[in-house]
Each structure stands twice: as C-alpha cells, then as structure tokens.
Design a protein around this motif. Structure first.
Motif, PDB file in Angstrom:
ATOM      1  N   PRO A   1       3.425   0.092 -21.374  1.00  0.00           N
ATOM      2  CA  PRO A   1       2.628  -1.041 -21.836  1.00  0.00           C
ATOM      3  C   PRO A   1       1.859  -0.788 -23.127  1.00  0.00           C
ATOM      4  CG  PRO A   1       2.280  -0.669 -19.497  1.00  0.00           C
ATOM      5  CD  PRO A   1       3.140   0.442 -19.986  1.00  0.00           C
TER       6      PRO A   1
ATOM      7  N   ARG B   1       3.711   2.904  -8.009  1.00  0.00           N
ATOM      8  CA  ARG B   1       2.312   2.728  -7.631  1.00  0.00           C
ATOM      9  C   ARG B   1       2.197   1.501  -6.724  1.00  0.00           C
ATOM     10  NH1 ARG B   1      -2.099   4.932  -9.707  1.00  0.00           N
ATOM     11  NH2 ARG B   1      -1.219   5.643 -11.666  1.00  0.00           N
TER      12      ARG B   1
ATOM     13  N   ILE C   1      -1.535  -2.466  -4.495  1.00  0.00           N
ATOM     14  CA  ILE C   1      -2.982  -2.485  -4.245  1.00  0.00           C
ATOM     15  C   ILE C   1      -3.738  -1.540  -5.183  1.00  0.00           C
ATOM     16  CG2 ILE C   1      -2.979  -0.690  -2.430  1.00  0.00           C
ATOM     17  CD1 ILE C   1      -4.996  -2.495  -0.912  1.00  0.00           C
ATOM     18  N   GLU C   2      -3.033  -0.502  -5.682  1.00  0.00           N
ATOM     19  CA  GLU C   2      -3.655   0.429  -6.631  1.00  0.00           C
ATOM     20  C   GLU C   2      -3.455  -0.026  -8.073  1.00  0.00           C
ATOM     21  OE1 GLU C   2      -2.098   4.351  -6.341  1.00  0.00           O
ATOM     22  OE2 GLU C   2      -2.495   4.540  -4.198  1.00  0.00           O
ATOM     23  N   ASP C   3      -2.637  -1.044  -8.264  1.00  0.00           N
ATOM     24  CA  ASP C   3      -2.201  -1.424  -9.605  1.00  0.00           C
ATOM     25  C   ASP C   3      -3.261  -2.312 -10.251  1.00  0.00           C
ATOM     26  OD1 ASP C   3      -1.008  -2.356 -11.876  1.00  0.00           O
ATOM     27  OD2 ASP C   3       0.836  -2.989 -10.916  1.00  0.00           O
ATOM     28  N   MET C   4      -3.846  -1.810 -11.338  1.00  0.00           N
ATOM     29  CA  MET C   4      -4.889  -2.586 -12.027  1.00  0.00           C
ATOM     30  C   MET C   4      -4.303  -3.444 -13.149  1.00  0.00           C
ATOM     31  SD  MET C   4      -8.077   0.103 -12.193  1.00  0.00           S
ATOM     32  CE  MET C   4      -7.299   1.606 -12.749  1.00  0.00           C
ATOM     33  N   PHE C   5      -2.989  -3.366 -13.343  1.00  0.00           N
ATOM     34  CA  PHE C   5      -2.403  -3.991 -14.536  1.00  0.00           C
ATOM     35  C   PHE C   5      -1.176  -4.833 -14.206  1.00  0.00           C
ATOM     36  CE2 PHE C   5      -4.710  -0.258 -15.849  1.00  0.00           C
ATOM     37  CZ  PHE C   5      -5.523  -0.772 -16.834  1.00  0.00           C
TER      38      PHE C   5
END
Lengths: 235, 235
Positions: free
Chosen positions: B148, B227, B230-234
């Motif tokens: 990204p 990942r 639930i852990e994915d911030m993006f």
C-alpha cells in the motif's frame, strides 16, 4: 550467476561517532572477504543510528509514557492508533510502527530513532568503503517494517546509495514476447529482506555482504519508494 | 554461515499436467546441484498454476473486458478499485492486485490464476523432491505483490511446505538482554524476496535454490501470514 550473502560478524556495540566504514572493513577482513565491484553491503539502521547519535534517553521509571512521547515527537503524521501501537508517517515519509522508534537492541535507558537522512547515511558509508577498497558498490540501510495485510515483519530499505531503488522493467517483454505488466520491482527492499536472512534479530550481526547480483549503478534514494499520497488507496 | 541462492535454469514452458518435481530435478542436475538437508526451493507460482491448469482462456478481441470479468470471478471481496486496478481478496485470503490474475508470462490467449491451494501445491512438490533425493527440504511458492505505502513490487510466499511461515522470536533477548519487541519475522516472505533476486521477471528462471539458512522443520502454511480481519487496521 549464484548470489551469495555473507553475514558480517564481530562488529562491536556501536557508539556515537563510531567509524562505521572502518568497522565494516574490519569485519569483512576478519571474514576473509574484500569488496569487489558489484557488491552490495546491507546494514541494519540500528548501528547507523547509534553511530550518528540518533538515540534518546528514556527514564526507566516512566518508560512507557516517555516512549510514547518520543514516538509522537518522531511522527510527522499519525495514521492509526490501536492500544500501544501507533502507525505513523515519519519525517522521511515512511509509514511504519511507532515512527521507527525502537527499544530492542538499544542500550538500557535509551531508545533508537531512525537516522535523520538514511540515504545520506548510506552515501557516506558507501564513499568510505569505496575510498578504502576502490570497489564500486552499493549500500542499503534497512529497517524492519510490518505490513497491513500480512502478519510478520520483513526488512525493507530506508536508505540506499549507488543504485536505483526500483528496477523498472517497462518495455521489457516476458518469455512469450508480451510486454510485462509488472514493471517496477522494489529491488532494494528485496535486498534488505535477503540480507535479513543472515542477520537475524537476536544475533549481533548488523550487516551483510550480497555478492553476485547484476545491477546498474544509479543515484536512487530509498525515499523514491514512498508512494505519493495521491496514489495511496489505504491511508 | 553464508547463504547461497542458485537460479534454476533450463525449465521449459510448463504445460498442464507437467511433472514439476521432475523438471526441477532436471534443472538442478544440469546445474550440477543435488538437494541436501536444509535446502529451500523457491518456485514462482506461475509454473505451478500452469502445471495445475489454473489458467483461463481469454478472447483477444475483448481482452480487457474479459480480463476484468475473470478478476472479479477470482475475487472473494473487492477491497479497492481505481481505474483498471482492482485490489481484491482472493479465496485464499490474500489481498493483492487483480486477485492474482496475471497476463504476463501467460501464453497468448490465456491468463494465469493463482493455484487453488498453493500450500498443497508446495506440499506435493516437496514430497516429490524429497522422495527423489532423500533430502529434508522446504518449498516456497511465490507471487509478486504490491504494497500500500511503498512503490514497487516484491515477491512474497503464497504457498509453503516443510517450515513455519513465521519465525517467532518471542522470549528471545537482544544483545543487551532485553526481550525483543519484534517477535514475528515473516521468514518465508524474505525467502521469496531473496529468490526473486536471481529469478527476475523477464528471464525465464522460474525457480531458485536457497542453501545455508538455518531453519526449523514445521508444517506451516502461507495462509498463516494472512492478518485476521479483526487485526486489520487498513481495510
């Protein structure tokens, strides 16, 4: 051509003002290696930061709070926060955890920042190594970054000298004669990742020599790898 | 220990049903190499997909529209769209451009998909190579992914067999005795990136042998690297 990656051992704890070129040459020498044209020397940024004094003292009594304050100091922009984890853009433009501020492999009572200008650091080290040996080489300064969608960390290049950051295959054709649609390979990130295989995190091997890669000399910068905000679909 | 990475040359255009194990062994043999315990064989997924028939025909008259339709077929979830570029999650859970559907190094009139189960593909190839040689090895099947925030592409692991995906350093200490806060190294992604240095995109070198790495046998999967949402911030 076969690629070889040699760990550079025996580099002692680096202090502010240390002569990194001299330490690398001594390590190469003790490993029976001398630099030749086309070599790439990969160095973890940690020893670069220490040599340049890019460290901060931290009060062990209030370590977590002070650490967070230093991370926010180093952050040009906070991208995401979750619990203790801050994903930030650094002044260089890199997006990474904790703005690159690191507590591991730091001396007690200190944290290690990113070098102020890692491309310039790489350049200085390359010039020192080239002057001493006459070899035409490239230098990659690496750090360990996470990735949004993939677990685990890999080393990437945060400073380079002597080569382009990206290998542009535009106009080249594949085995069927079709023009490649994958045109930009992040060569220096692949070099950083490859070097990390022999460096390891726990062992005190802060550098590696990569020999046998065909590359074109160039004056790229690791900051060339930063995707412009306008192209960024995930910020 | 010095790491060596040997390109595996002379592998012909792979057809559906091809015996990849046999082709890899013939290539190793012609390069004067025989597998030994601890070797890692990295293979670009393209030849795995071709051998498994993970290809689709495409009408050259309507190539762009058909390509887009196949990409959407392969996408379990579309994450972002910009112009011709679709960032999608595949059925395996990988987030990548065009759901892994590739036009380069595909025979005219075809596109290449990802293998249906790349971990299983890696396993089959490992078993074939181990049976033929008696060596205890690992296999990494790679693809080329974007990132990204960083320009350029690097190879990552989409299928593995014989080792863990992630090197977990939890509990190990750094050179100052402090517990490491970087605990998970995406070892197989670093192996894929390292192998890509000798494979290249334009040259017809679809595989590489990595020798000299210390690794623990394990039954990891490349999907371990995905990942959890639930852990994915993006996303």
């Amino acid at each position: 051509v076969t690629l070889t990656i040699h760990p550079l051992r025996g580099i002692p704890e680096v202090e502010v003002g240390a002569d990194l070129g001299g330490l690398l040459l001594a390590s190469l020498d003790s490993g029976g290696l001398s630099l030749i044209d086309g070599d790439v020397v990969a160095i973890t940024h940690k020893i670069v930061s220490k040599a340049e004094g890019a460290i901060r003292e931290i009060d062990p009594e209030h370590e977590d709070a002070e650490y967070r304050r230093i991370v926010l100091d180093e952050a040009a922009e906070v991208i995401r926060v979750r619990g203790d984890l801050i994903i930030a853009k650094t002044a260089h433009g890199f997006i990474c955890a904790n703005a690159g501020v690191d507590r591991s492999n730091a001396l007690p009572g200190t944290v290690v920042l990113l070098p102020r200008d890692p491309d310039r650091s790489a350049h200085r080290i390359r010039v020192a190594l080239e002057k001493a040996t006459g070899a035409r080489i490239a230098v990659v300064v690496s750090d360990t970054f996470g990735r949004p969608w993939r677990r685990g960390l890999t080393d990437v290049a945060i400073g380079i000298s002597g080569m382009e950051a990206v290998l542009d295959l535009k106009g080249t054709t594949d085995t069927t004669g079709r023009e490649l649609n994958v045109t930009e390979v992040a060569l220096v990130d692949e070099l950083a990742a490859a070097a990390d295989l022999v460096m390891g995190k726990a062992a005190s091997i802060p550098a590696a020599l990569i020999r046998g890669l065909a590359w074109q000399p160039g004056d790229g910068r690791a900051t060339d790898l930063i995707r412009p905000a306008i192209e960024d679909m995930f910020r």
